[in-house]
Each structure stands twice: as C-alpha cells, then as structure tokens.
Design an enzyme around this catalytic site. Structure first.
Site: not given
Length: 879
Positions: A190-192, A456-457, A554
C-alpha cells in the site's frame, strides 16, 4: 431517518460438557517449501515469514530492503503438516470436525492423506467433517499455493473483461491482482506499507467431537419497544443435531443484575437447526447504557444461557450484555441542500472524533494482546471516541473489539474491499457470502461497532473513473458493483444484523447514493454522507481549502517516524532524507517532496552541515508540519458542527488518516510502529479535547470559537493572551465576561479585527507576536491552551534560540520533568529515544519560563535511564 436500536452481548466463553470435546492443534508444526529443499518447524498460529525468522533463516523482514530481498518467500508454495494423537477414544463420538478459524489463504487440506477440502479466503472460518477419516493417530497437511500466483491465475482466467487495477503503483514495490484473492488487500503493498503476502495458519485450529448435538453459533438481536419503553432480546442459536431422534430440553436465560431469569422449552429435530428465543427485560428495572468514551460509562451485565437437553447434555454460554442504541441521522437541514449525516448514541448526537485503523503488523502473529491494549489505550488517552477499521486490512481479532467495548471506542467497520473493482463470478461471490455471513455472526455482539460499510473508496474509484474505463463499458462495472455490495453484502447484513446501519461505501452519499441507484455522480459531496479529502499542494494553514462537509472520515498529511524507530531497521548509510533507504521506504509517489514543500510554506528548512543532524531535524520538522496541518483541519471540522455557511456545514465527524503504522516508514500515522506517539498524537489529545477554544482568521478578523462535546451547559470565561516572540511575559491579555457554553455546540466566543488586536497590544506586529487562549472557571483550567500564529514562524521577528533544561524526578510509577526555558519556544519536543512511554503533553508552545510535564512509562525504567536518553528540541534548534 433510520432508527437502529441495539442491545448487544459479547461472548465470553462456554463450558465444556460430557457430550463434546475439543482438542487444540496449536503449537509446533512442520513447514516445507515447494521443492522440499527447505524444512523447518513453525508455530501455529503463525506464518512462514515468522517461522523462517524464528529459525534464523532470514533477518527481520522489516530491516532495510528485506521486503524485496524476501519476495521469494511469498512466491513459493509452502506446506504445513503435523502428526498427532488424539487423547480420547474417537470411536465414541458421532461427529468429528476439523475447525480452522483462519487460513492464509489458498490451500488444499489433507487429513490422513485424504483430501477433505480447500480454502480460498483468509477471512472465513472453515469446518470440515472428518468423522470417517479420523483415527487415534493422525496426520494433517495444508498445501498452500502462493497467493500472488493464485491471484495472477484468477485474473488471467477472467477473460470477459479487465477488473482494474492490475498492479499497484511502482513506488509501492508490490504485487499484482490482489482484488482476485480474498486476502488482506494491503499485504500486496500500500502507499504506507510493504508487500508481504504471507502464507500460514493465522488463527486457531482444533478438533471438535460431539454426540447428540453441538452449538455452532450463538448470536443476539436486539428489539426495543418504544411504546412500552422496554428492552427485549432475540437469542439465535444454531445447532448441528447428530442424534437420529428429536432432542428436547429447556433453556434458562439469566441476567442477575437485571433480575431477569426466563425458561423456555425447546425441541431440536435432526440436522442443522436454529432456535430463536425472545427475552423480555422488565421496564421496572433501571438499565444502564453503554456510552462512547467521554460521554459516560461502558456498563455491561453478565448473562448466562444454559441449555439442558436430553441425554444429560448441558451447554452453557456466558456473555457480557451491553445496552445502547445507534441511529444514523440523514434528514434535511435548514439553509442547506442535501441531508445531515451524523450518529445518535442513546438518543444523543455524538461528534465522532478519531482516526483510521490499519493492521498493526504485516505478520499478525506479532500483534500481541499487550500491543493491542497499548494502541487502543492511546486512542482514548488522546480524547478519541472512534476508530474506522479500514477496508484494506483485516477484520480484527476478537480482543480488538473486546477492548473497544471496554474502552468506549466506537468502531466504523468496513468490509474488506478497498481501492479496486472486484470480480463477481459465482465462485468469488460464494466465497464472499461465506466470509460476510461469518463476520456478521462473529462481530455483531459488540456495542462498539456502530456501522457497517461495504468498502473503502470503490464507489469513488468507479464514478470518478480512477481506472480510465470507457463510457460504453462503465455499465458493466456498475452492475458488478451493485451485485457485490448491494445484492450480496447489503442483503446479508440486513438479514443477519438489523441492529446497526449499513452504507455501501466510504466515501458515499448515504441516502442520496441509494436514490441514485447505488452509485452517486459525486460520492465526495459536501451535502451528503462522508468525504475523504487529501491536498498536499494547497497551504494546510488555510482552513478555506478544506471541505465543509457533513462528515470527514479520511484526511491527513505524512510525516517521518522518529529516528529511534527508524534506527532499528536501518544502517548508518541510510540516515539521510535522500538516501536509497529513505526513497525505498516512501511508498507514496512524491511523498518526501510533498512534506518538504508543505513544511517550507511556513518554516525554514534545516540548515545544519552535519548530515545526521539534518536528517534528525528534517524528521522533527515533518512531524511539526503534519501535526500543525491536521490540527488546523480538525479544528475546522469541529467548529463547523453547529453552523451552515454558504449552504455547507453541520460537520459531525473527524477521523483523520491514519492512527497506526504497519512498519517503520513515512506515513500519515500519529502512532509509530510499536506505539510511540508522534507529535500529531499529542496534538490530537488537545484538538479532540471535550472543551476546546479554536482560533482562526477570516477577512483579517480573528475569531475564537468554543467547541463542546459535553452533555451539559457550563459557565466559564475565555482568556486571551498575546506574547511577543522575544519575551516570556505577555504584552497584553483579556478575559471575557462569564458566559454559558452550551453542551454539544460550537459557537463564536470572541471576534476582533487583527489590526485592532495588534494596536491594543502596543508594539505588536503579525511577525512579532503570537496569541494563546484557554477556557477556565474559578481559576480551574477547563480546556487545553490553544494558540494562533499571526504569521508563518519562518517570518517571526524576535524569536530567539531557547535554552531548555529539565530536572527529572520520580513520583511512584510516573516521572516528572520540570522544564525551564530562556525564551519563548515553539514546538518543544521532548524525546527519550526508545524508552517506551508517553508524555502528558509534547510539541507545545512554551510561553512561560517553567512548565511541568509528566512521563508515563509503559515498561519499568529509571531516572538515570531517562536522563541518559533525554533530548529536547524546539523550532530554532534546527536553524
């Protein structure tokens, strides 16, 4: 408006009986890779990566570049095996099952060399009938297939049309086609976070043997009779009846503290049977309700349910009973188009304050009870009342929700679908159906969970065309979206849990999304539902860039974790902001540049000639930037709760992204990997305070709003002080007349043109002065002391380099830091390295010569250790 009334019971345990036995297969297993070249012992619950590390065959997977170095582990096909002897006579039992609470993920299961089933869903519970193959001495094998290879195969087999995205952005260094496997979505990167697509038996595994019948599931549904003003309860029990004849008996339900005991006669026919009981709780008994943190107690009542059945079979369940109602209010607002979007708990409107939860580790066997309690205690210690369990991770372990029940943390529970479109072939839907039905049964008893969200999204991804789908093809994907989240997941939720609301996505427009046939033209509308908002280019100190939405679920900004956290997984050559390691660890495209850009808008960047000093100073500055940005945005949402401005407002929730970290890397988190508080988390303790004064400017006028989450009105005063940067004595101060702050509101308390404020305070200019303010009553502080910068700190005039000293003493288990400064010091950061614990406040503006701060250690330490590790930084130290 939809009304959801809830009486919840959290399962605590069950007594064993003479007619059923359970044998755990936890502990040591054997693990081997695909070609048999590597064999090793491994623990269950656990995963291959952990087993390899425990045997010294690999380093810590988080060290430096090991997420790439150990990619081979996830690409191999591993086998778990075990031989065991059952310590009871198997022939005496009519039915024997193998129960697997969690398998990660794709496997074929052999029991005594007979294939008994397959798994393809990390989130499902599996039960296999082994009555005809079990012996006194047995062997079991789980032959895993790489989830990465399986996902690629499933994607390739889906030939009718593409289901995007195929792969994550290159900067994430991840794996492809994660949407084709029912596994923790962020395990492919993921981006983290890193890519560690684990394999293993990640939850409990056991043998269950029984005669006559067995209680498989035990769930509860609340009923509240508004006209009679009394609680009732439906208890639903699912049995597997293996007797050839009907099984009769009685059920005794007892809740002693509510003076409730009721007895029911039942008869179970052979096969899978459901028993529904209706329990009445007298309205003459006072029932204490469960409240979120900061709003009341988390009262629960012990309940026992005893099944006394034919053949001397007794089955007893114990439970914790919680009473509370939840309503999601979507109704017209005067002066604004659209609908409200807020929650009432026990009839009281609650502003949801909190953050978003991601998995606490890539390897779930490392997530201990102690770590969960540490992280969740940090939630309430920062005055939060809500966590959103994000849909790209996992449905958390039972203990997570039990702790949320205990601590009063409301949970917004996503189903595990995130940032992707998903297939809807029958096999995929069947797997999802089993997953969702099981998770509803497992989790519905928790009072902490207040809403289900489908994904989510994904609505936003579809309607904002993240994946560049042609207009002519869009109906195919809309149909798939509605099939998965509406016709399947929503229907399962409505059938299995009528006690709390459900929305199809986040962000979504709620009732408006329903009206638009389940996909809104703009899922991020300020007039409906919730929003997700990210903007790394606009000035985050300018509150006008933020959406005046109904609910912000968020939003956030990145920062780097502290040096003491990074040091554990890096080497000396990694310690610079532009090192290969620093670039590798950043999984958000342009993230490091965005942090420096945003910091540079208001701060001078570090200027040391020492590379290590520059690295540490840059880490500090990114945390200052993140904390100040999220503070500004959160305070904007909190002060918008009671007003409509330009037809927008009535904001009733602020959940910043994100609470915790999955590894040691730059991210949006306020808690570092392991639980250390970043500056943002200390700021959250203040900007989420139940009573808070919020300062801001509009058209060169300075305003202070009072924000209250309290249930009652309180009389108080507002004190406003102005300091020059060059003096520890205020140049002017003002105390308002006593006023009544209404509970549950945000109102303007103070208004003054900035020019008038500067004139009134003598020699002040925007660049030379700073404003602080607080709420009090009878010399008692009721709120944190807040502040407002009249200019960017990089333009501050008179700001001197502060010499800050600390005298450390011990009082019981707590340590006292008596601080003294030679000058006004912004963003004072106290650090004790790797010593676990937190301060009572940190990152603060020090405008007085002395200040006392407490340190709460999480493990035993000493005054000497703290003195050796202590370091203090303020803003001018990095110039």
């Amino acid at each position: 408006m939809r009304l959801h009334l809830l009486l919840l019971l959290a399962l605590c345990g069950a007594g064993t009986t003479a007619a059923e036995l359970s044998y755990s297969l936890r502990g040591n297993w054997s693990i081997c890779n695909g070609n048999g070249s590597l064999e090793l012992p491994g623990a269950v619950p656990g995963c291959v990566h952990s087993a390899l590390f425990q045997q010294g065959l690999i380093q810590d997977s988080y060290y430096r570049f090991n997420d790439l170095n150990y990619r081979w582990v996830s690409l191999d096909n591993w086998t778990y095996s075990k031989e065991f002897k059952i310590p009871f006579e198997i022939s005496k039992w009519q039915k024997v099952n193998l129960i697997l609470e969690g398998v990660d993920t794709v496997s074929k299961i052999l029991f005594n060399e007979v294939t008994i089933g397959e798994t393809d869903n990390m989130f499902n519970r599996y039960s296999f009938d082994i009555t005809n193959v079990v012996r006194d001495v047995n062997s079991i094998e789980l032959r895993f297939q790489s989830a990465v290879l399986y996902a690629a195969q499933q994607s390739k087999a889906h030939t009718r049309y593409q289901v995007p995205p195929d792969c994550p952005p290159l900067v994430q260094k991840g794996e492809c086609h994660v949407n084709f496997v029912r596994k923790e979505q962020c395990s492919f990167s993921w981006d983290w976070g890193p890519s560690f697509p684990t394999q293993g038996i990640w939850k409990d595994v056991r043998i269950e043997a029984y005669n006559i019948c067995h209680l498989n599931y035990f769930t509860f549904s609340p009923i509240y009779d508004k006209s009679a003003q009394e609680w009732n309860l439906e208890i639903e029990s699912t049995f597997d009846v293996v007797s050839s004849k009907p099984v009769g008996g009685q059920v005794i339900v007892a809740i002693p503290k509510l003076q409730t005991q009721q007895t029911y006669s039942i008869e179970l026919q052979p096969g899978k049977r459901i028993v529904e009981l209706f329990v009445n709780i007298s309205k003459n008994i006072t029932v204490e309700t469960w409240w979120p943190h900061g709003h009341g107690n988390q009262t629960g009542y012990n309940m026992t349910v005893l099944f006394e059945l034919d053949g001397g079979l007794n089955i007893e369940k114990s439970a914790k009973v919680y009473f509370r109602t939840v309503e999601l209010i979507e109704e017209p607002i005067k002066g604004s188009p659209g609908l409200s979007f807020y929650f009432k708990i026990n009839g009281f409107p609650i502003f949801l304050k909190g953050s978003n939860w991601i998995p606490a580790d890539s390897f779930q066997d490392r997530v201990t009870s102690e770590l969960l309690r540490l992280l969740l205690q940090s939630v309430v210690d920062a005055n939060m009342n809500t966590l959103r369990v994000w849909g790209g991770g996992i449905y958390e372990q039972d203990e997570f929700y039990e702790l949320c029940d205990e601590l009063g943390i409301m949970v917004w529970q996503d189903f595990m679908f995130a940032c992707a479109l998903y297939p809807t072939d029958q096999g995929f839907l069947d797997s999802v159906t089993a997953e969702v039905a099981y998770q509803i049964k497992r989790l519905k008893s928790h009072p902490s969970i207040i809403i289900w969200s489908g994904n989510n999204e994904n609505e936003e991804a579809l309607m904002m065309n993240w994946y560049h789908i042609s207009f002519t093809d869009r109906p195919i994907y809309i149909k798939d979206y509605v099939t998965l989240y509406v016709k399947n997941i929503r229907e399962l939720v409505l059938a299995g849990d009528k006690s709390r609301p459900f929305i199809t996505s986040s962000p979504t427009n709620g009732a408006e999304t329903v009206a638009e046939a389940w996909v809104s033209q703009n899922p991020n509308s300020n007039y409906f539902g919730d929003v997700h908002f990210y903007d790394y280019i606009s000035d985050c100190w300018n509150w006008k860039v933020f959406p005046k939405a109904r609910f912000a679920s968020e939003y956030g900004y990145q920062s780097w974790p502290s040096f003491s956290t990074l040091e554990k997984v890096s080497s000396t050559e990694d310690w610079s902001f532009n090192s290969k390691f620093s670039l590798h660890r950043q999984h958000h495209e342009g993230g490091n540049k965005q942090m420096l850009y945003q910091a540079g808008l208001h701060f001078k960047l570090p200027q040391s000639t020492d590379p290590l000093r520059t690295f540490k100073d840059t880490i500090y500055l990114t945390q200052v930037m993140q904390a100040q940005c999220v503070k500004t945005e959160t305070e904007f949402y909190r002060r918008s709760r009671s007003e409509i401005v330009d037809q927008q407002g009535h904001t009733m929730g602020a959940l910043y992204w994100q609470l915790n970290d999955i590894w040691q890397a730059p991210s949006w988190a306020s808690l570092e990997y392991g639980g250390k508080w970043k500056m943002l988390h200390y700021f959250a303790q203040n900007f989420f305070a139940p009573l808070l004064p919020v300062g801001f400017e509009n058209e060169n006028t300075f305003y202070i709003y009072g924000v209250s989450d309290l249930h009652s009105d309180y009389s108080m005063t507002l004190s406003v002080r102005v300091h020059t940067w060059s003096s520890l004595e205020p140049v002017c101060s003002r105390v308002t007349e006593r006023f009544v702050m209404k509970g549950g509101e945000a109102v303007c308390l103070y208004e003054e043109p900035v020019s008038e404020l500067l004139r009134r305070c003598g020699n002040c200019t925007r660049e030379s002065c700073v404003v602080s303010f607080y709420l009090s009553a009878d010399h008692e502080l009721l709120s944190p002391t807040n502040y407002h910068f009249l200019s960017s700190p990089k333009e501050a005039v008179g700001l001197c380099k502060a010499q800050i000293t600390a005298i450390i003493s011990q009082q019981g288990d707590i340590f006292v830091f008596d601080l003294e400064t030679s000058a006004v010091a912004p963003f004072v950061w106290l650090d004790v390295g790797s010593i676990p614990g937190r301060f009572s406040d940190n990152g603060f503006l020090m405008t007085e010569k002395t200040r006392t701060i407490l340190f709460y250690p999480w493990e035993p330490t000493s005054k000497n250790e703290l003195e050796q590790s202590f370091h203090v930084t303020s803003l001018t130290d990095i110039y």
